[in-house]
Enzyme design. Structure first.
Site, short mmCIF file in Angstrom:
data_model
loop_
_atom_site.label_atom_id
_atom_site.label_comp_id
_atom_site.label_asym_id
_atom_site.label_seq_id
_atom_site.Cartn_x
_atom_site.Cartn_y
_atom_site.Cartn_z
N LYS A 13 65.85 -62.04 51.25
CA LYS A 13 66.03 -61.97 52.76
C LYS A 13 66.75 -61.16 52.65
O LYS A 13 66.82 -59.95 53.49
CB LYS A 13 66.76 -63.14 52.74
CG LYS A 13 65.58 -64.64 52.89
CD LYS A 13 67.03 -65.93 53.58
CE LYS A 13 68.53 -65.98 53.60
NZ LYS A 13 67.97 -66.49 51.67
N ARG A 88 70.24 -73.03 58.79
CA ARG A 88 70.27 -72.69 57.61
C ARG A 88 70.19 -74.27 58.09
O ARG A 88 69.70 -75.24 57.09
CB ARG A 88 71.23 -72.59 56.42
CG ARG A 88 71.38 -71.75 55.67
CD ARG A 88 72.07 -71.72 54.84
NE ARG A 88 72.23 -71.10 53.64
CZ ARG A 88 72.09 -69.67 53.48
NH1 ARG A 88 72.58 -69.06 54.22
NH2 ARG A 88 72.34 -69.35 51.71
N ARG A 122 71.10 -61.52 39.19
CA ARG A 122 71.98 -60.99 39.91
C ARG A 122 73.07 -60.35 40.24
O ARG A 122 74.01 -61.04 39.74
CB ARG A 122 71.44 -61.73 41.69
CG ARG A 122 72.17 -60.52 42.53
CD ARG A 122 71.48 -61.81 44.33
NE ARG A 122 72.51 -62.82 44.22
CZ ARG A 122 71.54 -64.08 45.30
NH1 ARG A 122 71.49 -62.89 46.18
NH2 ARG A 122 72.45 -64.33 46.31
N ARG A 152 77.89 -62.80 41.52
CA ARG A 152 78.36 -63.88 42.45
C ARG A 152 78.83 -65.20 41.71
O ARG A 152 77.83 -65.74 41.62
CB ARG A 152 77.45 -63.83 43.75
CG ARG A 152 78.05 -62.93 44.93
CD ARG A 152 76.64 -63.30 46.03
NE ARG A 152 76.34 -64.23 46.14
CZ ARG A 152 75.73 -64.47 47.20
NH1 ARG A 152 75.21 -63.17 47.90
NH2 ARG A 152 75.46 -65.91 47.55
N ARG A 163 72.45 -75.26 45.26
CA ARG A 163 72.04 -73.70 46.21
C ARG A 163 70.47 -74.28 46.16
O ARG A 163 70.22 -75.01 47.83
CB ARG A 163 72.31 -73.19 45.93
CG ARG A 163 73.45 -72.76 46.13
CD ARG A 163 74.14 -71.26 45.70
NE ARG A 163 73.72 -69.99 46.21
CZ ARG A 163 73.57 -69.40 45.75
NH1 ARG A 163 73.07 -68.11 44.46
NH2 ARG A 163 73.44 -67.92 47.14
P1 AMP Z 1 73.96 -66.65 50.92
O1 AMP Z 1 74.89 -64.97 50.86
O2 AMP Z 1 72.95 -66.28 52.81
O3 AMP Z 1 73.10 -67.14 50.43
O4 AMP Z 1 75.77 -67.49 51.59
C1 AMP Z 1 76.21 -67.89 50.85
C2 AMP Z 1 77.09 -68.95 50.86
O5 AMP Z 1 77.86 -68.92 52.22
C3 AMP Z 1 75.92 -70.15 50.79
O6 AMP Z 1 75.48 -70.94 49.78
C4 AMP Z 1 76.66 -70.98 52.52
O7 AMP Z 1 77.48 -71.51 51.33
C5 AMP Z 1 77.73 -70.76 52.92
N1 AMP Z 1 76.17 -69.99 54.48
C6 AMP Z 1 76.09 -68.69 54.47
N2 AMP Z 1 75.03 -68.91 55.57
C7 AMP Z 1 75.21 -70.51 56.34
C8 AMP Z 1 74.63 -71.31 57.00
N3 AMP Z 1 73.99 -70.50 57.98
N4 AMP Z 1 74.89 -71.96 57.53
C9 AMP Z 1 76.21 -73.06 56.34
N5 AMP Z 1 76.14 -71.54 55.58
C10 AMP Z 1 75.84 -71.21 55.04
#
Ligand code: AMP
Length: 208
Positions: A13, A88, A122, A152, A163
């Site tokens: 994404k 999400r 990654r 990360r 996740r």
């Molecule tokens: P990402 O970089 O999109 O994989 O997001 C990393 C982490 O940020 C996720 O595992 C969640 O803990 C938090 N996070 C990001 N976007 C959301 C969202 N829309 N709702 C809830 N938690 C989020």
């Protein structure tokens, strides 16, 4: 065009949102990036979000929705945007309806085996935010800006499992949510970044 990117963590994404952002000249709004920045800046939202992120869990809906609402009100969002990692949960998607009109929810469909391989390999550049897979890297510096690369915390194996489980339980239902609204378009992305990006571009022009 107001676009939502759906798909499991590691589906690409962020990568495709960055390509599309340049192509369409609209901002990429990544809630994950916004939280990571808030953590670096040690804001109250960042500190609160970190407790969930470190475990691979979702940050509570009200925190994310408030942050996105504020962001979408900024001037650069007036001609469209790509929401990357939001919504999400169904509750977030419902809240989004009160804030914005979505034109297309693009589902980036990638099998689990590919996801696990991608996430565990990654690396992210601390300076420019670029993401790479270890298999593409020659040294330990960012190929674009020579910044430091890091893994990360939530890309470690146990957290990846959480996740993906959280994705299945909380986020995958959004696929039918948007399909029922006639907004879903699917790009099956199992090729190279460029091949997958072409699938994304094609999917933006059609609905499922
Ligand atoms: P990402 O970089 O999109 O994989 O997001 C990393 C982490 O940020 C996720 O595992 C969640 O803990 C938090 N996070 C990001 N976007 C959301 C969202 N829309 N709702 C809830 N938690 C989020």
């Amino acid at each position: 065009m107001n676009i939502v990117f759906l798909g499991p963590p590691g589906a690409g994404k962020g990568t495709h949102a960055q390509q599309l952002m340049k192509y369409m000249n609209i901002p990429q709004i990544s809630t994950g990036d916004m939280f990571r920045r808030a953590i670096r800046e040690q804001t109250p939202t960042g500190m609160d979000a970190k407790r969930y992120m470190d475990k691979g869990e979702l940050v509570p809906d009200e925190v994310v929705v408030a942050m996105v609402k504020e962001r979408l009100a900024e001037p650069d969002c007036q001609n469209g945007y790509i929401l990357d990692g939001f919504p999400r949960t169904v509750a977030q998607a419902e809240a989004l309806e009160g804030i914005a009109t979505i034109d297309v929810a693009l589902n980036i469909d990638v099998p689990d085996e590919i996801i696990i391989n991608r996430l565990s390999g990654r690396r992210v550049c601390a300076a420019c935010g670029g993401t790479y897979h270890v298999s593409m890297l020659e040294g330990d510096k960012c190929p674009a800006c020579n910044g430091e690369l890091y893994q990360r915390d939530d890309d470690k194996p146990e957290t990846i499992r959480t996740r993906l489980a959280v994705y299945q339980e909380k986020t995958a239902p959004l696929i039918s949510y948007y399909r029922e609204k006639g907004l879903l378009s699917t790009a099956v992305c199992v090729g190279t970044i460029e091949e997958n990006y072409q699938k994304v571009l094609a999917a933006l022009k059609t609905k499922d």
